[in-house]
Design a protein around this motif. Structure first.
Motif, PDB file in Angstrom:
ATOM      1  N   PHE A 409       4.185 107.031 -33.321  1.00 52.59           N
ATOM      2  CA  PHE A 409       5.132 108.432 -33.291  1.00 52.59           C
ATOM      3  C   PHE A 409       6.651 107.813 -33.628  1.00 52.59           C
ATOM      4  O   PHE A 409       7.233 107.939 -34.093  1.00 52.59           O
ATOM      5  CB  PHE A 409       5.337 109.150 -32.008  1.00 52.59           C
ATOM      6  N   GLU A 410       6.814 106.206 -34.029  1.00 49.89           N
ATOM      7  CA  GLU A 410       7.821 105.157 -34.571  1.00 49.89           C
ATOM      8  C   GLU A 410       7.862 105.359 -35.923  1.00 49.89           C
ATOM      9  O   GLU A 410       7.195 105.033 -36.262  1.00 49.89           O
ATOM     10  CB  GLU A 410       8.126 104.034 -34.122  1.00 49.89           C
ATOM     11  N   PRO A 411       9.240 105.986 -36.275  1.00 55.10           N
ATOM     12  CA  PRO A 411       8.792 105.522 -37.923  1.00 55.10           C
ATOM     13  C   PRO A 411       8.986 105.096 -38.366  1.00 55.10           C
ATOM     14  O   PRO A 411       9.635 103.671 -38.380  1.00 55.10           O
ATOM     15  CB  PRO A 411      10.559 106.732 -38.427  1.00 55.10           C
ATOM     16  N   GLY A 422       3.994 105.465 -42.822  1.00 56.19           N
ATOM     17  CA  GLY A 422       4.506 105.434 -41.209  1.00 56.19           C
ATOM     18  C   GLY A 422       5.047 106.843 -40.861  1.00 56.19           C
ATOM     19  O   GLY A 422       6.055 106.055 -40.127  1.00 56.19           O
ATOM     20  N   LEU A 423       5.280 107.527 -41.775  1.00 57.12           N
ATOM     21  CA  LEU A 423       5.949 108.093 -40.983  1.00 57.12           C
ATOM     22  C   LEU A 423       5.505 109.662 -40.099  1.00 57.12           C
ATOM     23  O   LEU A 423       6.157 110.656 -39.913  1.00 57.12           O
ATOM     24  CB  LEU A 423       6.848 108.893 -42.171  1.00 57.12           C
ATOM     25  N   GLY A 424       4.614 109.642 -40.820  1.00 59.17           N
ATOM     26  CA  GLY A 424       3.387 111.170 -40.807  1.00 59.17           C
ATOM     27  C   GLY A 424       3.615 111.487 -39.366  1.00 59.17           C
ATOM     28  O   GLY A 424       3.927 112.680 -38.928  1.00 59.17           O
ATOM     29  N   LEU A 425       3.018 110.843 -38.497  1.00 58.15           N
ATOM     30  CA  LEU A 425       2.657 110.925 -37.142  1.00 58.15           C
ATOM     31  C   LEU A 425       4.800 111.379 -35.981  1.00 58.15           C
ATOM     32  O   LEU A 425       4.849 112.297 -35.900  1.00 58.15           O
ATOM     33  CB  LEU A 425       2.380 110.041 -35.965  1.00 58.15           C
ATOM     34  N   ALA A 426       5.723 110.788 -37.004  1.00 57.17           N
ATOM     35  CA  ALA A 426       6.478 110.713 -36.119  1.00 57.17           C
ATOM     36  C   ALA A 426       7.108 112.184 -36.286  1.00 57.17           C
ATOM     37  O   ALA A 426       8.019 112.529 -35.651  1.00 57.17           O
ATOM     38  CB  ALA A 426       7.717 109.590 -37.205  1.00 57.17           C
ATOM     39  N   ILE A 427       7.767 112.603 -37.902  1.00 56.09           N
ATOM     40  CA  ILE A 427       7.815 113.492 -38.439  1.00 56.09           C
ATOM     41  C   ILE A 427       6.839 114.848 -37.110  1.00 56.09           C
ATOM     42  O   ILE A 427       8.057 116.236 -37.293  1.00 56.09           O
ATOM     43  CB  ILE A 427       7.398 114.084 -39.943  1.00 56.09           C
ATOM     44  N   ALA A 428       5.598 114.662 -36.851  1.00 52.82           N
ATOM     45  CA  ALA A 428       4.863 115.851 -36.414  1.00 52.82           C
ATOM     46  C   ALA A 428       5.004 115.214 -34.908  1.00 52.82           C
ATOM     47  O   ALA A 428       5.564 117.022 -34.769  1.00 52.82           O
ATOM     48  CB  ALA A 428       3.310 115.488 -36.434  1.00 52.82           C
ATOM     49  N   GLU A 430       8.375 114.986 -34.368  1.00 56.34           N
ATOM     50  CA  GLU A 430      10.044 115.939 -33.878  1.00 56.34           C
ATOM     51  C   GLU A 430       9.750 117.035 -33.901  1.00 56.34           C
ATOM     52  O   GLU A 430      10.709 118.049 -33.755  1.00 56.34           O
ATOM     53  CB  GLU A 430      10.662 115.144 -35.683  1.00 56.34           C
ATOM     54  N   LEU A 431       8.864 117.272 -35.002  1.00 57.29           N
ATOM     55  CA  LEU A 431       8.221 119.378 -35.241  1.00 57.29           C
ATOM     56  C   LEU A 431       8.050 120.017 -34.421  1.00 57.29           C
ATOM     57  O   LEU A 431       8.279 120.801 -33.747  1.00 57.29           O
ATOM     58  CB  LEU A 431       8.438 119.154 -36.435  1.00 57.29           C
ATOM     59  N   VAL A 432       7.402 119.211 -33.536  1.00 60.74           N
ATOM     60  CA  VAL A 432       6.485 119.520 -31.768  1.00 60.74           C
ATOM     61  C   VAL A 432       7.723 119.672 -31.496  1.00 60.74           C
ATOM     62  O   VAL A 432       7.847 120.899 -30.400  1.00 60.74           O
ATOM     63  CB  VAL A 432       5.234 118.714 -32.117  1.00 60.74           C
ATOM     64  N   ARG A 433       8.192 118.379 -31.019  1.00 62.22           N
ATOM     65  CA  ARG A 433       9.734 118.572 -29.980  1.00 62.22           C
ATOM     66  C   ARG A 433      10.472 119.557 -30.138  1.00 62.22           C
ATOM     67  O   ARG A 433      10.798 120.369 -28.774  1.00 62.22           O
ATOM     68  CB  ARG A 433      10.309 116.987 -29.795  1.00 62.22           C
ATOM     69  N   ALA A 434      10.600 119.727 -31.685  1.00 63.34           N
ATOM     70  CA  ALA A 434      11.955 121.435 -31.965  1.00 63.34           C
ATOM     71  C   ALA A 434      11.315 122.536 -31.143  1.00 63.34           C
ATOM     72  O   ALA A 434      12.304 123.049 -31.398  1.00 63.34           O
ATOM     73  CB  ALA A 434      11.950 121.216 -33.725  1.00 63.34           C
ATOM     74  N   HIS A 435       9.856 122.575 -30.636  1.00 59.78           N
ATOM     75  CA  HIS A 435       9.239 123.605 -30.326  1.00 59.78           C
ATOM     76  C   HIS A 435       9.455 123.370 -28.955  1.00 59.78           C
ATOM     77  O   HIS A 435       8.696 124.513 -28.931  1.00 59.78           O
ATOM     78  CB  HIS A 435       7.778 123.424 -31.008  1.00 59.78           C
ATOM     79  N   GLY A 436       9.942 122.382 -28.515  1.00 56.07           N
ATOM     80  CA  GLY A 436      10.404 122.438 -27.016  1.00 56.07           C
ATOM     81  C   GLY A 436       8.733 122.350 -26.678  1.00 56.07           C
ATOM     82  O   GLY A 436       8.317 122.110 -25.663  1.00 56.07           O
ATOM     83  N   GLY A 437       8.139 121.610 -27.509  1.00 55.23           N
ATOM     84  CA  GLY A 437       6.246 120.901 -26.914  1.00 55.23           C
ATOM     85  C   GLY A 437       6.377 119.536 -27.650  1.00 55.23           C
ATOM     86  O   GLY A 437       7.325 118.466 -27.557  1.00 55.23           O
ATOM     87  N   ASP A 438       5.423 118.968 -27.153  1.00 57.75           N
ATOM     88  CA  ASP A 438       5.056 117.973 -27.319  1.00 57.75           C
ATOM     89  C   ASP A 438       3.794 117.598 -28.297  1.00 57.75           C
ATOM     90  O   ASP A 438       2.978 118.584 -28.434  1.00 57.75           O
ATOM     91  CB  ASP A 438       4.740 117.123 -26.103  1.00 57.75           C
ATOM     92  N   ILE A 439       3.109 116.121 -28.947  1.00 60.58           N
ATOM     93  CA  ILE A 439       2.177 115.679 -29.191  1.00 60.58           C
ATOM     94  C   ILE A 439       1.664 114.447 -28.725  1.00 60.58           C
ATOM     95  O   ILE A 439       2.970 113.687 -28.191  1.00 60.58           O
ATOM     96  CB  ILE A 439       2.552 115.689 -30.062  1.00 60.58           C
ATOM     97  N   ALA A 440       0.538 114.374 -28.066  1.00 59.62           N
ATOM     98  CA  ALA A 440       0.205 113.267 -27.528  1.00 59.62           C
ATOM     99  C   ALA A 440      -1.024 112.370 -28.233  1.00 59.62           C
ATOM    100  O   ALA A 440      -1.603 113.693 -28.931  1.00 59.62           O
ATOM    101  CB  ALA A 440      -0.127 113.443 -25.953  1.00 59.62           C
ATOM    102  N   LEU A 441      -1.450 111.031 -27.610  1.00 60.29           N
ATOM    103  CA  LEU A 441      -2.999 110.648 -28.476  1.00 60.29           C
ATOM    104  C   LEU A 441      -3.613 110.795 -26.901  1.00 60.29           C
ATOM    105  O   LEU A 441      -3.305 110.059 -25.999  1.00 60.29           O
ATOM    106  CB  LEU A 441      -1.764 109.398 -28.669  1.00 60.29           C
ATOM    107  N   VAL A 442      -4.465 111.512 -27.151  1.00 61.36           N
ATOM    108  CA  VAL A 442      -4.718 111.338 -25.861  1.00 61.36           C
ATOM    109  C   VAL A 442      -6.322 110.762 -25.798  1.00 61.36           C
ATOM    110  O   VAL A 442      -6.988 110.215 -24.396  1.00 61.36           O
ATOM    111  CB  VAL A 442      -6.178 113.449 -25.546  1.00 61.36           C
ATOM    112  N   ARG A 443      -7.034 110.713 -26.922  1.00 55.57           N
ATOM    113  CA  ARG A 443      -7.874 109.064 -26.513  1.00 55.57           C
ATOM    114  C   ARG A 443      -8.676 108.456 -28.109  1.00 55.57           C
ATOM    115  O   ARG A 443      -8.211 109.256 -28.905  1.00 55.57           O
ATOM    116  CB  ARG A 443      -9.159 110.555 -26.260  1.00 55.57           C
TER     117      ARG A 443
END
Ligand SMILES: Nc1ncnc2c1ncn2[C@@H]1O[C@H](COP(=O)(O)OP(=O)(O)OP(=O)(O)O)[C@@H](O)[C@H]1O
Ligand SMILES: [Mg+2]
Length: 460
Positions: A409-411, A422-428, A430-443
């Motif tokens: 998640f680091e740009p 190396g921007l894809g996950l960082a953008i994802a 940021e966008l999820v957090r703007a919705h008040g949510g989060d993204i995580a690597l589960v496995r």
């Protein structure tokens, strides 16, 4: 008044000034002590000369021993010798002239010797007698020799020294005080102002209200204030420009990143268009238009805001399945590719910014496809809870590399793939957090990788 610090400039100045004034007083004291001793002798010589005049006025130039003793006591000496016309005459003497320890000839006085002799009077205690040769001030051509005790001179010199010491202390304290307050006013206080301004500037360089306002004084401090003010405003301007450039750089990177993805869609569509007959064209045309719309919209938004921050999400409720379908198409997952998509979210309704969720999922799916050049399966799951929707994107690829995991998640840093920025996950993220949510690597591992999106509903 500014605080007095023991190690501060003011305290040091106070101590130094007192010390220097005391030193100056000592330098003045030494010749004054010598002069005091000389004056003491001259007074005795003058008195002795007057006594010899009394004797010369007596019949036969002779006086009784009692008279002689009285005259000697008045003068404060034990013997007086007058030298006139090269002839020395013992004029007055008591019964038992004492032993003489030293002789001082005032006719041959040298300043340094006088100082040394004066100091010796103070330093060498003891009851001793000295012989002094000199001219009475009123008759410089005559020569008088007197023998006198040193103790009264020592007492007088000590008294004189104490008075000088007391006076020196008063003078040095007054001078030091004056120097202290002048320096405090002229230098230390302005220096403190400069220092305080520097510290405030360091704490918040962007805050223009903390800049120093030059007092306009014509001296070096005034110059320093002007220079500091100038430097602060230049640094602030440079800082603002740098921040803007950094924001612009990030914005441009993001625009080009997503533009590339979006234009890739257009490219795929146009590839298909080239091979297709009319019915296909009619089916694919709306998608091409949609992709181009998104690209144009993104550019327009970025230009309009001129800043790196994403626009706040505009939430709508929509079914997830068609969106995943669109994303799969954009990621090249449809049309018999080697990577297969399985959607297991049923008819989940999400409450989000459709364009932004599209970009989030596109980044995840594209990563999965890129990780499995030899083919594989991508599975999208979605479950709706009361206040949130959880979407999982899982693939059976080789898993994330060490660099990607470390800088997840680091740009610009997480990219471990040739051709990736190396921007894809960082953008994802940021966008999820703007919705008040989060993204995580589960496995992640040799059996595959799963990312989880947690999207709260807008009404929660
Ligand atoms: N599903 C996945 N399987 C294996 N590795 C992955 C997966 N998703 C991401 N990665 C790794 O994480 C890195 C970072 O991904 P990210 O999307 O942030 O950047 P990128 O794909 O390299 O570049 P960009 O998406 O900006 O074109 C990728 O380079 C890749 O090595
Ligand atoms: Mg990527």
């Amino acid at each position: 008044m500014a605080k007095f610090l023991p190690g501060g400039l003011s305290a040091r100045l106070l101590v130094l000034t007192t010390g220097f004034v005391m030193l100056a007083e000592v330098l003045i004291y030494l010749p004054s002590a010598a002069r005091f001793r000389e004056t003491y002798f001259e007074a005795r010589l003058e008195a002795a000369y007057l006594a010899t005049r009394a004797v010369l006025a007596a019949p036969d130039e002779m006086v009784t021993q009692d008279m002689a003793d009285e005259l000697l006591a008045d003068v404060g000496v034990r013997a007086i010798v007058l030298k006139r016309r090269d002839r020395r005459t013992l004029m007055l003497s008591d019964d038992m002239p004492p032993d003489v320890a030293s002789t001082f000839d005032l006719m041959e006085r040298r300043p340094l010797d006088m100082i040394r002799d004066a100091l010796m009077v103070l330093l060498k205690p003891g009851e001793r007698y000295i012989r002094v040769i000199g001219a009475p001030p009123s008759h410089p051509t005559d020569e008088i020799t007197i023998i006198l005790p040193e103790a009264p001179l020592r007492a007088a010199l000590r008294d004189f020294s104490w008075r000088i010491l007391g006076l020196s202390l008063v003078i040095s304290l007054v001078t030091a005080g004056l120097v202290y307050f002048s320096l405090q006013w002229l230098m230390v206080a302005p220096m403190r102002r400069l220092t305080a301004s520097m510290m405030a500037f360091r704490a918040a360089p962007e805050d223009a209200s903390r800049a120093i306002h030059p007092s306009g004084r014509p001296d070096e401090i005034g110059q320093a204030e002007t220079e500091l003010a100038e430097m602060q405003s230049q640094i602030r301007a440079a800082l603002t420009q740098k921040t803007r450039l950094a924001a612009l750089g990030i914005a441009v990177s993001k625009v080009s990143h997503d533009l590339r993805n979006i234009l890739a869609t257009a490219q795929i569509v146009s590839d298909r268009l080239a091979q297709s007959d009319d019915p296909d064209v009619r089916r694919l045309a709306p998608r091409l238009v949609g992709s181009l719309d998104r690209a144009i919209g993104l550019c327009a938004d970025t230009l309009q805001y001129g800043r790196a921050d994403e626009k706040p999400p505009t939430r709508t409720s929509f079914a997830l399945a068609p969106l995943v379908d669109d994303v799969a198409f954009a990621a090249g997952l449809t049309g018999g590719g080697r990577v297969v998509l399985r959607y297991a979210g049923g008819d989940t309704i999400v409450d989000a910014d459709r364009d932004q969720l599209f970009r989030i999922l596109l980044n995840l799916l594209r990563n999965a496809v890129e990780a499995m050049p030899g083919g594989g399966e991508v599975r999208v799951d979605a479950v709706r809870h009361d206040d949130r929707v959880v979407i999982e994107v899982a693939d059976n690829g080789p898993g994330l590399g060490a660099v990607a995991r470390e800088h997840l998640f680091e740009p610009f840093r997480g990219g471990a793939r040739a051709g990736g920025t190396g921007l894809g996950l960082a953008i994802a993220q940021e966008l999820v957090r703007a919705h008040g949510g989060d993204i995580a690597l589960v496995r992640t591992g040799p059996l595959g990788t799963t990312f989880r999106l947690d999207l709260p509903t807008g009404r929660a």
